[in-house]
Design a protein around this motif. Structure first.
Motif, PDB file in Angstrom:
ATOM      1  N   ASP A   9     -11.369  12.283  -3.708  1.00 21.36           N
ATOM      2  CA  ASP A   9     -10.576  11.545  -2.721  1.00 21.36           C
ATOM      3  C   ASP A   9      -9.657  10.531  -3.413  1.00 21.36           C
ATOM      4  O   ASP A   9      -8.493  10.354  -3.011  1.00 21.36           O
ATOM      5  N   THR A  59      -5.357   0.167  -2.432  1.00 17.69           N
ATOM      6  CA  THR A  59      -5.963   1.316  -1.750  1.00 17.69           C
ATOM      7  C   THR A  59      -6.960   2.060  -2.628  1.00 17.69           C
ATOM      8  O   THR A  59      -7.881   2.708  -2.122  1.00 17.69           O
ATOM      9  N   ARG A  99      -0.234  10.625  -4.251  1.00 12.85           N
ATOM     10  CA  ARG A  99       0.772  10.205  -3.279  1.00 12.85           C
ATOM     11  C   ARG A  99       1.761   9.208  -3.876  1.00 12.85           C
ATOM     12  O   ARG A  99       2.789   8.914  -3.260  1.00 12.85           O
ATOM     13  N   THR A 128      -9.639   3.580   8.185  1.00  8.51           N
ATOM     14  CA  THR A 128      -9.985   4.918   7.697  1.00  8.51           C
ATOM     15  C   THR A 128     -11.488   5.162   7.765  1.00  8.51           C
ATOM     16  O   THR A 128     -11.925   6.287   8.014  1.00  8.51           O
ATOM     17  N   PRO A 149      -1.009   2.031  -5.412  1.00  5.65           N
ATOM     18  CA  PRO A 149      -2.432   2.183  -5.088  1.00  5.65           C
ATOM     19  C   PRO A 149      -3.283   1.006  -5.555  1.00  5.65           C
ATOM     20  O   PRO A 149      -4.513   1.109  -5.602  1.00  5.65           O
ATOM     21  N   LEU A 185      -5.552  10.453  -3.527  1.00  7.11           N
ATOM     22  CA  LEU A 185      -4.784   9.254  -3.182  1.00  7.11           C
ATOM     23  C   LEU A 185      -3.697   9.003  -4.221  1.00  7.11           C
ATOM     24  O   LEU A 185      -2.536   8.730  -3.874  1.00  7.11           O
ATOM     25  N   VAL A 215     -10.531   3.242  -0.960  1.00  4.76           N
ATOM     26  CA  VAL A 215     -10.992   4.629  -0.868  1.00  4.76           C
ATOM     27  C   VAL A 215     -12.324   4.805  -1.595  1.00  4.76           C
ATOM     28  O   VAL A 215     -13.256   5.440  -1.075  1.00  4.76           O
ATOM     29  N   GLN A 229       0.823  -1.212   0.000  1.00  6.57           N
ATOM     30  CA  GLN A 229       0.000   0.000   0.000  1.00  6.57           C
ATOM     31  C   GLN A 229       0.854   1.258   0.000  1.00  6.57           C
ATOM     32  O   GLN A 229       0.430   2.297  -0.507  1.00  6.57           O
TER      33      GLN A 229
END
Length: 439
Positions: free
Chosen positions: A395, A152, A402, A187, A149, A399, A156, A145
């Protein structure tokens, strides 16, 4: 076919040997005299005019592997022998991306040719189970992770859809049919703890379908309960295991109460359902009366071509080559986590290509994946598509920022079935599909 014609030395296909000085695998054995072995060199840059051998320079793995798959489909024993020998000379689980792809697909091709897929798969699974622990699984997931992604993205997107669908409800019940070791839920607990209205009560029911996950669920449950207390979220955790077929699940068996707002979360779980059972499973999901169903699957089709070995092989090769290239660019060359993820792939590749649709003793891992468009057609029989809101899409985009370049979000254009999910792409190739559905 006599498997001794191209059986590898030792037990290479079950336990990978250390890298040899020349970067190649042990030579293939033959019942014939070694003088009769093919003398093709992997450094050759040309072919004789009367040779049907593919050139093996540059990106050589795909060419040789496809040739071998066609030979197996044609039951051409001498050609199979020759190509497996060539691949075994070139492949290495410790080499570059081409060598790794060749190594793991060679294993599956050997099993297919010798009809030893189920035995190999059980051995690989047994070895994995013996080395599996909560700490090792946790470290692997967290590292993956951190650098990619791939998982993840779905977390999300699904969490966003679930939170919006259950907004304002005081008693929530999430049915988690996935094998993500609950890494998705911290989360979501944080989001519930910071809601403006009263913090709701959350019941999380995890349906375990894979034996490796079952081994660590007690530890995971304890950690989830501890984290929920820290967040101040009233929390109840339960595990449903020993389910032979997802279609057998019921509201009563899952402990669903009339005053609960239900969400069903399916991440990478539906692909393990027998193709002929998928309609029944979707109808089961509908019978649970959920406010929302989230479905995340990897973008590959091992289903429609399952009766055509060559086509199925080519699709499997396409998908896993993308995956291996992603791992190569995401991890350090000496990363143990990368090697563990690659070996997980090796089991899946054997399962897809060498085991057919015959159910094994555990009843798990059919690995008959379908693409988002195929899942959409199935799901539309029982549900209506629920588009992801702009907030959820934002969102997901945040993500992806990153991570290193190469990742992107792909959403169908307005008016073009725009509510049928979103895609994670790697270098413009869709690799993961996420969607949300309502009754």
């Amino acid at each position: 076919m006599d498997r001794t014609l191209f059986a590898p030395k030792g037990t290479y296909f079950f336990h990978h040997p250390p890298q040899q000085s020349n970067g190649t695998q042990p030579n293939m054995q033959s019942t014939n005299n070694n003088n009769n072995q093919p003398q093709t060199s992997y450094t050759s840059t040309s072919q004789s005019s009367d040779s049907a051998e593919p050139c093996v320079t540059g990106k050589w793995a795909a060419s040789l592997l496809k040739e071998c798959a066609r030979a197996i489909s044609d039951k051409d024993s001498s050609r199979i022998h020759h190509l497996l020998w060539m691949l075994n000379e070139l492949a290495s689980p410790y080499g570059d991306c081409d060598q790794k792809v060749a190594s793991y697909f060679l294993q599956a091709l050997f099993c297919k040719a010798t009809e030893s897929g189920h035995r190999c798969y059980k051995t690989l699974s047994s070895v994995a189970e013996k080395s599996h622990s909560f700490d090792s699984a946790r470290k692997l997931i967290l590292k993956f992770q951190e650098v990619s992604p791939w998982t993840t993205f779905g977390h999300v997107a699904s969490n966003g859809a679930i939170l919006e669908a259950l907004e304002g409800e005081t008693k929530l019940h999430i049915i988690d049919i996935s094998n993500t070791l609950c890494t998705q839920w911290p989360t979501l607990l944080e989001a519930l703890a910071t809601r403006n209205d009263e913090t709701p009560h959350l019941k999380l029911t995890v349906v375990v379908t894979v034996s490796l996950v079952r081994l660590v669920m007690k530890e995971i449950g304890q950690r989830m309960e501890k984290f929920a207390r820290l967040m101040g979220v009233p929390f109840e955790f339960q595990v449903i295991s020993g389910v032979n077929h997802l279609g057998e699940l019921t509201k009563e068996g899952l402990g669903i109460q009339d005053d609960e707002a239900v969400a069903v979360n399916c991440i990478g779980a539906l692909r393990s359902v027998d193709v002929e059972e998928r309609r029944r499973v979707i109808q089961m999901l509908q019978s649970l009366g959920p406010r929302v169903v989230t479905v995340v699957e990897e973008e590959a089709d091992f289903s429609s071509s399952r009766n055509d070995f060559v086509k199925c092989f080519e699709e499997c090769l396409r998908f896993y080559t993308l995956y291996f290239e992603m791992l190569e660019e995401s991890f350090m060359p000496t990363s143990n986590e990368r090697l563990m993820l690659e070996r997980e792939c090796s089991r899946s590749i054997v399962r897809v290509l060498a085991c057919g649709d015959v159910e094994d003793d555990s009843g798990e891992d059919y690995e008959r994946r379908e693409k988002g468009s195929q899942w959409s057609e199935r799901l539309k029989e029982a549900f209506s598509p629920l588009g992801f809101s702009d907030d959820v899409v934002d969102d997901v985009k945040a993500l992806l920022k990153r991570y290193r370049s190469g990742w992107a979000l792909l959403a169908p254009q307005q008016g073009d079935d725009h509510q049928l999910g979103i895609y994670l792409t790697w270098k413009d190739e869709p690799v993961v599909w996420a969607s949300a559905w309502k009754p």
